[in-house]
Design a protein around this motif. Structure first.
Motif, PDB file in Angstrom:
ATOM      1  N   LEU A 179       0.824  -1.207   0.000  1.00  0.00           N
ATOM      2  CA  LEU A 179       0.000   0.000   0.000  1.00  0.00           C
ATOM      3  C   LEU A 179       0.860   1.259   0.000  1.00  0.00           C
ATOM      4  CD1 LEU A 179      -2.693  -1.126   2.598  1.00  0.00           C
ATOM      5  CD2 LEU A 179      -3.016  -0.864   0.139  1.00  0.00           C
ATOM      6  N   LEU A 180       1.964   1.224   0.767  1.00  0.00           N
ATOM      7  CA  LEU A 180       2.829   2.406   0.846  1.00  0.00           C
ATOM      8  C   LEU A 180       3.617   2.608  -0.449  1.00  0.00           C
ATOM      9  CD1 LEU A 180       3.730   4.681   2.704  1.00  0.00           C
ATOM     10  CD2 LEU A 180       5.542   3.189   3.551  1.00  0.00           C
ATOM     11  N   ILE A 181       4.199   1.543  -0.987  1.00  0.00           N
ATOM     12  CA  ILE A 181       4.987   1.667  -2.219  1.00  0.00           C
ATOM     13  C   ILE A 181       4.092   2.057  -3.388  1.00  0.00           C
ATOM     14  CG2 ILE A 181       6.432   0.389  -3.838  1.00  0.00           C
ATOM     15  CD1 ILE A 181       7.351  -1.317  -1.455  1.00  0.00           C
ATOM     16  N   ARG A 182       2.892   1.549  -3.395  1.00  0.00           N
ATOM     17  CA  ARG A 182       1.968   1.852  -4.493  1.00  0.00           C
ATOM     18  C   ARG A 182       1.656   3.344  -4.566  1.00  0.00           C
ATOM     19  NH1 ARG A 182      -3.555   2.336  -5.421  1.00  0.00           N
ATOM     20  NH2 ARG A 182      -4.258   1.483  -7.431  1.00  0.00           N
ATOM     21  N   VAL A 183       1.353   3.951  -3.413  1.00  0.00           N
ATOM     22  CA  VAL A 183       1.020   5.376  -3.433  1.00  0.00           C
ATOM     23  C   VAL A 183       2.254   6.209  -3.770  1.00  0.00           C
ATOM     24  CG1 VAL A 183       1.403   5.796  -0.954  1.00  0.00           C
ATOM     25  CG2 VAL A 183      -0.241   7.181  -2.206  1.00  0.00           C
ATOM     26  N   LEU A 184       3.446   5.739  -3.404  1.00  0.00           N
ATOM     27  CA  LEU A 184       4.667   6.463  -3.757  1.00  0.00           C
ATOM     28  C   LEU A 184       4.914   6.393  -5.258  1.00  0.00           C
ATOM     29  CD1 LEU A 184       6.969   5.348  -0.800  1.00  0.00           C
ATOM     30  CD2 LEU A 184       6.070   7.636  -1.209  1.00  0.00           C
ATOM     31  N   TYR A 185       4.704   5.242  -5.858  1.00  0.00           N
ATOM     32  CA  TYR A 185       4.877   5.115  -7.307  1.00  0.00           C
ATOM     33  C   TYR A 185       3.842   5.943  -8.066  1.00  0.00           C
ATOM     34  CZ  TYR A 185       8.266   1.281  -6.877  1.00  0.00           C
ATOM     35  OH  TYR A 185       9.374   0.537  -6.616  1.00  0.00           O
ATOM     36  N   LEU A 186       2.613   5.928  -7.588  1.00  0.00           N
ATOM     37  CA  LEU A 186       1.557   6.667  -8.281  1.00  0.00           C
ATOM     38  C   LEU A 186       1.782   8.168  -8.252  1.00  0.00           C
ATOM     39  CD1 LEU A 186      -1.640   4.691  -7.189  1.00  0.00           C
ATOM     40  CD2 LEU A 186      -0.686   4.835  -9.493  1.00  0.00           C
ATOM     41  N   THR A 187       2.459   8.650  -7.217  1.00  0.00           N
ATOM     42  CA  THR A 187       2.715  10.091  -7.101  1.00  0.00           C
ATOM     43  C   THR A 187       4.096  10.477  -7.602  1.00  0.00           C
ATOM     44  OG1 THR A 187       3.376   9.710  -4.790  1.00  0.00           O
ATOM     45  CG2 THR A 187       1.106  10.414  -5.199  1.00  0.00           C
ATOM     46  N   GLY A 188       4.805   9.556  -8.283  1.00  0.00           N
ATOM     47  CA  GLY A 188       6.082   9.884  -8.896  1.00  0.00           C
ATOM     48  C   GLY A 188       7.270   9.850  -7.969  1.00  0.00           C
ATOM     49  N   ARG A 189       7.129   9.311  -6.767  1.00  0.00           N
ATOM     50  CA  ARG A 189       8.253   9.233  -5.808  1.00  0.00           C
ATOM     51  C   ARG A 189       8.896   7.841  -5.912  1.00  0.00           C
ATOM     52  NH1 ARG A 189       4.170  12.351  -3.862  1.00  0.00           N
ATOM     53  NH2 ARG A 189       4.716  14.268  -2.748  1.00  0.00           N
ATOM     54  N   PHE A 190       9.570   7.609  -7.040  1.00  0.00           N
ATOM     55  CA  PHE A 190      10.101   6.278  -7.313  1.00  0.00           C
ATOM     56  C   PHE A 190      11.312   5.964  -6.436  1.00  0.00           C
ATOM     57  CE2 PHE A 190       8.295   8.063 -11.243  1.00  0.00           C
ATOM     58  CZ  PHE A 190       7.247   7.190 -11.407  1.00  0.00           C
ATOM     59  N   GLY A 191      12.143   6.953  -6.144  1.00  0.00           N
ATOM     60  CA  GLY A 191      13.293   6.721  -5.277  1.00  0.00           C
ATOM     61  C   GLY A 191      12.870   6.322  -3.866  1.00  0.00           C
ATOM     62  N   LYS A 192      11.887   7.038  -3.327  1.00  0.00           N
ATOM     63  CA  LYS A 192      11.398   6.719  -1.992  1.00  0.00           C
ATOM     64  C   LYS A 192      10.715   5.350  -1.979  1.00  0.00           C
ATOM     65  CE  LYS A 192      10.569   7.752   2.310  1.00  0.00           C
ATOM     66  NZ  LYS A 192      11.662   7.839   3.293  1.00  0.00           N
ATOM     67  N   GLY A 193      10.012   5.036  -3.068  1.00  0.00           N
ATOM     68  CA  GLY A 193       9.379   3.724  -3.137  1.00  0.00           C
ATOM     69  C   GLY A 193      10.399   2.600  -3.135  1.00  0.00           C
ATOM     70  N   ASN A 194      11.517   2.790  -3.826  1.00  0.00           N
ATOM     71  CA  ASN A 194      12.566   1.776  -3.830  1.00  0.00           C
ATOM     72  C   ASN A 194      13.235   1.662  -2.463  1.00  0.00           C
ATOM     73  OD1 ASN A 194      12.101   1.188  -6.526  1.00  0.00           O
ATOM     74  ND2 ASN A 194      13.639   2.636  -7.264  1.00  0.00           N
ATOM     75  N   GLN A 195      13.329   2.779  -1.734  1.00  0.00           N
ATOM     76  CA  GLN A 195      13.870   2.713  -0.375  1.00  0.00           C
ATOM     77  C   GLN A 195      12.975   1.866   0.534  1.00  0.00           C
ATOM     78  OE1 GLN A 195      14.529   6.651   1.167  1.00  0.00           O
ATOM     79  NE2 GLN A 195      15.985   7.214  -0.456  1.00  0.00           N
ATOM     80  N   ILE A 196      11.671   2.048   0.415  1.00  0.00           N
ATOM     81  CA  ILE A 196      10.749   1.240   1.218  1.00  0.00           C
ATOM     82  C   ILE A 196      10.851  -0.228   0.807  1.00  0.00           C
ATOM     83  CG2 ILE A 196       8.327   0.913   1.850  1.00  0.00           C
ATOM     84  CD1 ILE A 196       9.509   3.452   2.955  1.00  0.00           C
ATOM     85  N   LEU A 197      11.103  -0.465  -0.480  1.00  0.00           N
ATOM     86  CA  LEU A 197      11.272  -1.834  -0.962  1.00  0.00           C
ATOM     87  C   LEU A 197      12.511  -2.473  -0.329  1.00  0.00           C
ATOM     88  CD1 LEU A 197       9.621  -3.508  -3.008  1.00  0.00           C
ATOM     89  CD2 LEU A 197      11.318  -2.902  -4.729  1.00  0.00           C
ATOM     90  N   GLU A 198      13.593  -1.691  -0.202  1.00  0.00           N
ATOM     91  CA  GLU A 198      14.794  -2.197   0.461  1.00  0.00           C
ATOM     92  C   GLU A 198      14.538  -2.456   1.940  1.00  0.00           C
ATOM     93  OE1 GLU A 198      17.577  -3.071  -0.803  1.00  0.00           O
ATOM     94  OE2 GLU A 198      17.352  -2.350  -2.868  1.00  0.00           O
ATOM     95  N   LEU A 199      13.756  -1.592   2.556  1.00  0.00           N
ATOM     96  CA  LEU A 199      13.430  -1.776   3.973  1.00  0.00           C
ATOM     97  C   LEU A 199      12.645  -3.064   4.195  1.00  0.00           C
ATOM     98  CD1 LEU A 199      13.556  -0.493   6.811  1.00  0.00           C
ATOM     99  CD2 LEU A 199      11.424   0.700   6.264  1.00  0.00           C
ATOM    100  N   MET A 200      11.773  -3.392   3.266  1.00  0.00           N
ATOM    101  CA  MET A 200      11.021  -4.639   3.365  1.00  0.00           C
ATOM    102  C   MET A 200      11.957  -5.843   3.280  1.00  0.00           C
ATOM    103  SD  MET A 200       7.934  -6.060   0.923  1.00  0.00           S
ATOM    104  CE  MET A 200       9.093  -6.348  -0.424  1.00  0.00           C
ATOM    105  N   ALA A 201      12.963  -5.739   2.403  1.00  0.00           N
ATOM    106  CA  ALA A 201      13.938  -6.827   2.288  1.00  0.00           C
ATOM    107  C   ALA A 201      14.756  -6.966   3.563  1.00  0.00           C
ATOM    108  CB  ALA A 201      14.839  -6.596   1.082  1.00  0.00           C
ATOM    109  N   GLU A 202      15.085  -5.840   4.200  1.00  0.00           N
ATOM    110  CA  GLU A 202      15.832  -5.888   5.458  1.00  0.00           C
ATOM    111  C   GLU A 202      15.015  -6.532   6.569  1.00  0.00           C
ATOM    112  OE1 GLU A 202      17.024  -1.952   6.362  1.00  0.00           O
ATOM    113  OE2 GLU A 202      18.370  -1.748   4.616  1.00  0.00           O
ATOM    114  N   ASP A 203      13.693  -6.349   6.533  1.00  0.00           N
ATOM    115  CA  ASP A 203      12.829  -6.973   7.543  1.00  0.00           C
ATOM    116  C   ASP A 203      12.647  -8.469   7.314  1.00  0.00           C
ATOM    117  OD1 ASP A 203      12.550  -4.555   8.737  1.00  0.00           O
ATOM    118  OD2 ASP A 203      10.551  -4.130   7.945  1.00  0.00           O
TER     119      ASP A 203
END
Length: 471
Positions: free
Chosen positions: A304-328
């Motif tokens: 849900l968080l990455i989706r709204v970041l991608y939809l609003t053009g915040r691709f760098g922040k979305g990839n950071q959240i993706l990395e955080l998910m991998a760390e978890d």
């Protein structure tokens, strides 16, 4: 007591496969089917009837299956037990054939058979889904005609069926008239009614029911508050999106007074509504507070968080959240990647989608076919034929059956959409403005002239000239 033969033994009986083929084949009419059944040399028993119904329920049409069962009832008579009859009704109800259910219920009542409580629950659920809630209530009120008792099980069944489609007021009426019959099932019944009001989106009634459950000393658990929270957030999303976070935090505080800790479902309800209204900053704050409170996010939270970041053009922040998910240490299913890759393709970020696909391959997720079906046509429509052909060959090497046509590989067939250029032209808002073209040197200028507006009040009417007297 003779035990019935196992399923494999029944299927090995002579004539069983012939019987199943007669019922399953789509060739011939129903009367021809009945004539063929009479000629079939098989010793019909209730066990064989039930086994044929179970074996053919996926392949045969419901009309042929119904004709076989009614013919079997005539042939066996009272030898076919009430339990077998109820099983057949449940099969047709699961296949959503309400007409067949009506016929069998009429036969059951005419033959004075017993309707089981489980069968009534299945029938009531089917009728409510088909928009026949009045018929479901009618059967419930006349259960004595079907030799079925109005007990705790049947009351709970009709309440659950009604509330599943939002008929909470009708369910409350049933509970009001049968208060003495729900003893021991109050929690289940009231939770169903709470869900029914939330399906309607009625926040006021949902809140009232919470207070009523509290006054009746029914334990309010996490499910009750999450149901109320979902109803409240959906209402605020439509009426006042800026009040989503304050109202949800108030519910979280109320949950803590009951010593209930909000879980990931609670936060996901709020994040889903915030994402639908594109409130990125509030979504990030809720995500941070969720982690600080000790509630571990699940893959739905990250989606849900990455989706709204991608939809609003915040691709760098979305990839950071993706990395955080991998760390978890979370490994999301294939649906997580399918949906996000579809979002990136929808906002014309194919390279980011390809990068996310590479991450998907490194994870434990599988089912790459839908991703290839999306990416290959997208690359070709963007004019990147080499990358699209590379993905096609890669899918073929992996043995993936693609759903997209091979015609997308043909540039003469696939329509290519080049990037749009911004046209710098003078936009005239007022259609009443006059456009004039003036050439200056070798350039053509377009100048917009505003019309002259006169004040009609100050404008004086000209007096008509007097005609000169004729001489």
């Amino acid at each position: 007591m003779v035990t019935p033969p196992p399923t494999t033994a029944l299927q090995n009986l002579p004539g069983f496969q012939e019987l199943c083929s007669l019922v399953s084949t789509p060739i011939g009419g129903l009367n021809e089917l009945e004539l063929s059944l009479k000629k079939c040399e098989v010793h019909l028993t209730p066990s064989i009837v039930v086994e044929v119904v179970n074996h053919c329920k996926e392949e045969a049409s419901t009309r042929r299956l119904l004709r076989f069962f009614t013919w079997s009832c005539k042939s066996l008579g009272s030898a076919l037990g009430d339990k077998d009859f109820n099983h057949a009704i449940r099969v047709f109800a699961e296949k959503k054939d309400h007409r067949a259910v009506d016929i069998l219920l009429a036969d059951l009542r005419k033959d004075q058979r017993v309707l089981e409580a489980q069968t009534f629950g299945t029938v009531a659920e089917l009728f409510v889904k088909m928009g026949r809630e009045d018929d479901a209530l009618g059967i419930f009120k006349n259960l004595d005609l079907f030799k079925c008792a109005q007990d705790r099980m049947t009351v709970t069944a009709i309440v659950n069926a009604l509330c599943a489609k939002g008929h909470a007021r009708g369910a409350e009426g049933v509970v009001y008239h049968h208060k003495d019959k729900i003893s021991g099932a109050e929690s289940c019944v009231y939770r169903s009614i709470l869900y029914g009001w939330s399906v309607q989106g009625n926040v006021k009634e949902t809140r009232r029911l919470l207070q009523e459950m509290k006054s009746r000393k029914i334990t309010l658990d996490l499910y009750c508050f999450n149901t109320y929270l979902r109803c409240l957030c959906e209402y605020k999303l439509k009426k006042n999106p800026s009040g989503l976070v304050p109202e949800a935090l108030n519910v979280f505080m109320e949950m803590k007074t009951y010593k209930i800790t909000p879980n990931s479902i609670s936060y996901n309800v709020l994040l889903s509504c915030l994402g639908r209204t594109r409130r990125v900053k509030e979504s990030l704050r809720i995500f941070d507070s969720m982690r600080k409170s000790g509630c571990a996010p699940d893959w739905v939270t990250y989606y849900l968080l990455i989706r709204v970041l991608y939809l609003t053009g915040r691709f760098g922040k979305g990839n950071q959240i993706l990395e955080l998910m991998a760390e978890d240490g979370l490994e999301p299913p294939a649906k997580f990647y399918h949906d996000l890759i579809g979002v990136l393709c929808g906002v014309e970020r194919v390279n980011y989608a390809l990068e996310l696909f590479g991450r998907m391959k490194k994870s434990s997720a599988d089912n790459y076919g839908p991703v290839y079906d999306v990416l290959i046509p997208k690359f070709y429509k963007c004019g990147e034929f080499e990358k699209g052909k590379e993905l096609w060959d890669e899918a073929e090497r992996m043995g993936i059956a693609l759903q997209c046509s091979r015609d997308v590989l043909d540039p003469s067939i696939t329509e290519v959409f080049p990037p749009k250029r911004k046209e710098h032209s003078l936009k005239v808002k007022d259609t009443s403005m006059l456009n004039t073209r003036i050439t200056k040197g070798n350039r053509l200028l377009q100048i917009a002239k505003k019309p002259k507006f006169r004040n009609k009040r100050r404008q004086k009417k000209k007096k008509p000239k007097k005609k000169a007297a004729s001489t």
